[in-house]
Design a protein around this motif. Structure first.
Motif, PDB file in Angstrom:
ATOM      1  N   TYR A 104       0.819  -1.206   0.000  1.00  0.00           N
ATOM      2  CA  TYR A 104       0.000   0.000   0.000  1.00  0.00           C
ATOM      3  C   TYR A 104       0.857   1.263   0.000  1.00  0.00           C
ATOM      4  CZ  TYR A 104      -4.886  -1.467   0.662  1.00  0.00           C
ATOM      5  OH  TYR A 104      -6.158  -1.934   0.484  1.00  0.00           O
ATOM      6  N   ALA A 105       2.006   1.207   0.666  1.00  0.00           N
ATOM      7  CA  ALA A 105       2.778   2.425   0.910  1.00  0.00           C
ATOM      8  C   ALA A 105       3.676   2.825  -0.252  1.00  0.00           C
ATOM      9  CB  ALA A 105       3.620   2.255   2.167  1.00  0.00           C
ATOM     10  N   THR A 106       4.102   1.864  -1.070  1.00  0.00           N
ATOM     11  CA  THR A 106       5.095   2.177  -2.105  1.00  0.00           C
ATOM     12  C   THR A 106       4.916   1.302  -3.336  1.00  0.00           C
ATOM     13  OG1 THR A 106       7.472   2.228  -2.598  1.00  0.00           O
ATOM     14  CG2 THR A 106       6.725   0.581  -1.005  1.00  0.00           C
ATOM     15  N   ASN A 107       5.357   1.834  -4.473  1.00  0.00           N
ATOM     16  CA  ASN A 107       5.379   1.078  -5.725  1.00  0.00           C
ATOM     17  C   ASN A 107       6.687   0.318  -5.908  1.00  0.00           C
ATOM     18  OD1 ASN A 107       2.856   1.586  -7.129  1.00  0.00           O
ATOM     19  ND2 ASN A 107       3.509   3.726  -7.253  1.00  0.00           N
ATOM     20  N   ALA A 108       7.619   0.491  -5.009  1.00  0.00           N
ATOM     21  CA  ALA A 108       8.934  -0.134  -5.148  1.00  0.00           C
ATOM     22  C   ALA A 108       8.811  -1.660  -5.102  1.00  0.00           C
ATOM     23  CB  ALA A 108       9.863   0.349  -4.042  1.00  0.00           C
ATOM     24  N   PRO A 109       9.717  -2.371  -5.780  1.00  0.00           N
ATOM     25  CA  PRO A 109       9.696  -3.838  -5.681  1.00  0.00           C
ATOM     26  C   PRO A 109      10.019  -4.283  -4.265  1.00  0.00           C
ATOM     27  CG  PRO A 109      11.674  -3.073  -6.814  1.00  0.00           C
ATOM     28  CD  PRO A 109      10.792  -1.875  -6.656  1.00  0.00           C
ATOM     29  N   LEU A 110       9.656  -5.506  -3.950  1.00  0.00           N
ATOM     30  CA  LEU A 110       9.978  -6.043  -2.638  1.00  0.00           C
ATOM     31  C   LEU A 110      11.491  -6.099  -2.458  1.00  0.00           C
ATOM     32  CD1 LEU A 110       7.410  -8.977  -2.410  1.00  0.00           C
ATOM     33  CD2 LEU A 110       7.431  -6.910  -1.006  1.00  0.00           C
ATOM     34  N   PRO A 111      11.971  -6.018  -1.230  1.00  0.00           N
ATOM     35  CA  PRO A 111      13.420  -6.105  -0.989  1.00  0.00           C
ATOM     36  C   PRO A 111      14.002  -7.382  -1.592  1.00  0.00           C
ATOM     37  CG  PRO A 111      12.291  -5.408   1.003  1.00  0.00           C
ATOM     38  CD  PRO A 111      11.230  -5.783   0.025  1.00  0.00           C
ATOM     39  N   ALA A 112      15.234  -7.304  -2.014  1.00  0.00           N
ATOM     40  CA  ALA A 112      15.892  -8.434  -2.667  1.00  0.00           C
ATOM     41  C   ALA A 112      15.905  -9.649  -1.744  1.00  0.00           C
ATOM     42  CB  ALA A 112      17.321  -8.056  -3.059  1.00  0.00           C
ATOM     43  N   GLY A 113      15.585 -10.794  -2.328  1.00  0.00           N
ATOM     44  CA  GLY A 113      15.700 -12.046  -1.592  1.00  0.00           C
ATOM     45  C   GLY A 113      14.483 -12.463  -0.805  1.00  0.00           C
ATOM     46  N   VAL A 114      13.440 -11.626  -0.750  1.00  0.00           N
ATOM     47  CA  VAL A 114      12.256 -12.016   0.015  1.00  0.00           C
ATOM     48  C   VAL A 114      11.215 -12.624  -0.919  1.00  0.00           C
ATOM     49  CG1 VAL A 114      12.660 -10.173   1.675  1.00  0.00           C
ATOM     50  CG2 VAL A 114      11.025  -9.815  -0.173  1.00  0.00           C
ATOM     51  N   LYS A 115      10.401 -13.508  -0.371  1.00  0.00           N
ATOM     52  CA  LYS A 115       9.321 -14.139  -1.119  1.00  0.00           C
ATOM     53  C   LYS A 115       7.990 -13.521  -0.716  1.00  0.00           C
ATOM     54  CE  LYS A 115      11.658 -18.625  -1.456  1.00  0.00           C
ATOM     55  NZ  LYS A 115      11.558 -20.090  -1.136  1.00  0.00           N
TER      56      LYS A 115
END
Length: 238
Positions: A104-115
């Motif tokens: 909801y807060a950001t359009n950024a991709p998820l942090p590297a390495g997380v599922k």
């Protein structure tokens, strides 16, 4: 004044723990998990903790979501008679909540390495809701419907928590996060589904889907039944 979802936590784990225990002495302690997982995503874990207190009634679970679901933010409980998502461990439930806030807060991709463990994260993407609510106040009418004053009530709860005087911290053992056998709470003895699911997870017959949920309301496929029967046969030595 708007209160961003993203950022650094201000409350300490001790403040979070003591504030919650002042309202529910029997509540479990996931304060450090909220801070650690929140920091991994850049989400304010102390505010996410306040959201969970709001959603669970200080971990008394007076609504439709039950303790064994490890769902501390009402994910998927979109109607008064829907239990919502279920997670194998508290850590997975907290991470799903943090991921949903991140979505909801950001359009950024998820942090590297997380599922992706949030079963509704893709829904945010498909519905064009990514980044639409950068502040807690923006969640009113979105996370909760109609949700008038939803975000503001969480912020007020968090502000109260920040005023909690902190005594000497008491060391606590790390929470069990085994994705198969961890069960932080006992299932409701009046709920046969909860008892059956808890026992199946304990025996290793069920391990959840790729997003680590169990989806108890979904019909079992023939292939899934075959896997459960095979594991049961192995347990019986046949």
């Amino acid at each position: 004044m708007a209160t961003p979802i993203m950022g650094r936590s201000q409350a300490t784990a001790s403040q979070m723990r003591e504030f919650l225990r002042s309202r529910n002495p029997d509540a479990p302690d996931y304060s450090q998990l909220y801070l650690d997982i929140g920091a991994k995503y850049g989400v304010r874990g102390d505010l996410a903790f306040a959201q969970s207190m709001h959603e669970t009634g200080y971990w008394r679970f007076t609504g439709t979501v039950r303790p064994y679901q490890n769902n501390f933010s009402g994910l998927g409980a979109v109607t008064s008679d829907t239990r919502g998502a279920m997670f194998a461990t508290p850590a997975l439930g907290i991470e799903a909540q943090i991921q949903h806030l991140y979505g909801y807060a950001t359009n950024a991709p998820l942090p590297a390495g997380v599922k992706v463990v949030d079963p509704r994260f893709d829904l945010l993407q498909r519905s064009g809701l990514r980044g639409i609510a950068p502040n807690w106040e923006d969640l009113s009418g979105r996370w909760a419907v109609p949700g008038v004053g939803y975000g503001e009530s969480i912020v007020r709860l968090w502000q109260e928590m920040l005023q909690t005087p902190v005594s000497e911290p008491i060391p606590t053992p790390p929470p069990q996060v085994d994705p198969v056998v961890a069960q932080p709470t006992q299932p409701d003895p009046a709920d046969p589904l909860a008892i059956g699911l808890a026992e199946a997870v304990r025996l290793g017959l069920l391990q959840g889907y790729e997003d680590n949920t169990l989806r108890p309301d979904r019909p079992l496929t023939r292939a899934e039944l075959a896997v459960v029967l095979k594991r049961l046969a192995e347990r019986l030595g046949r």
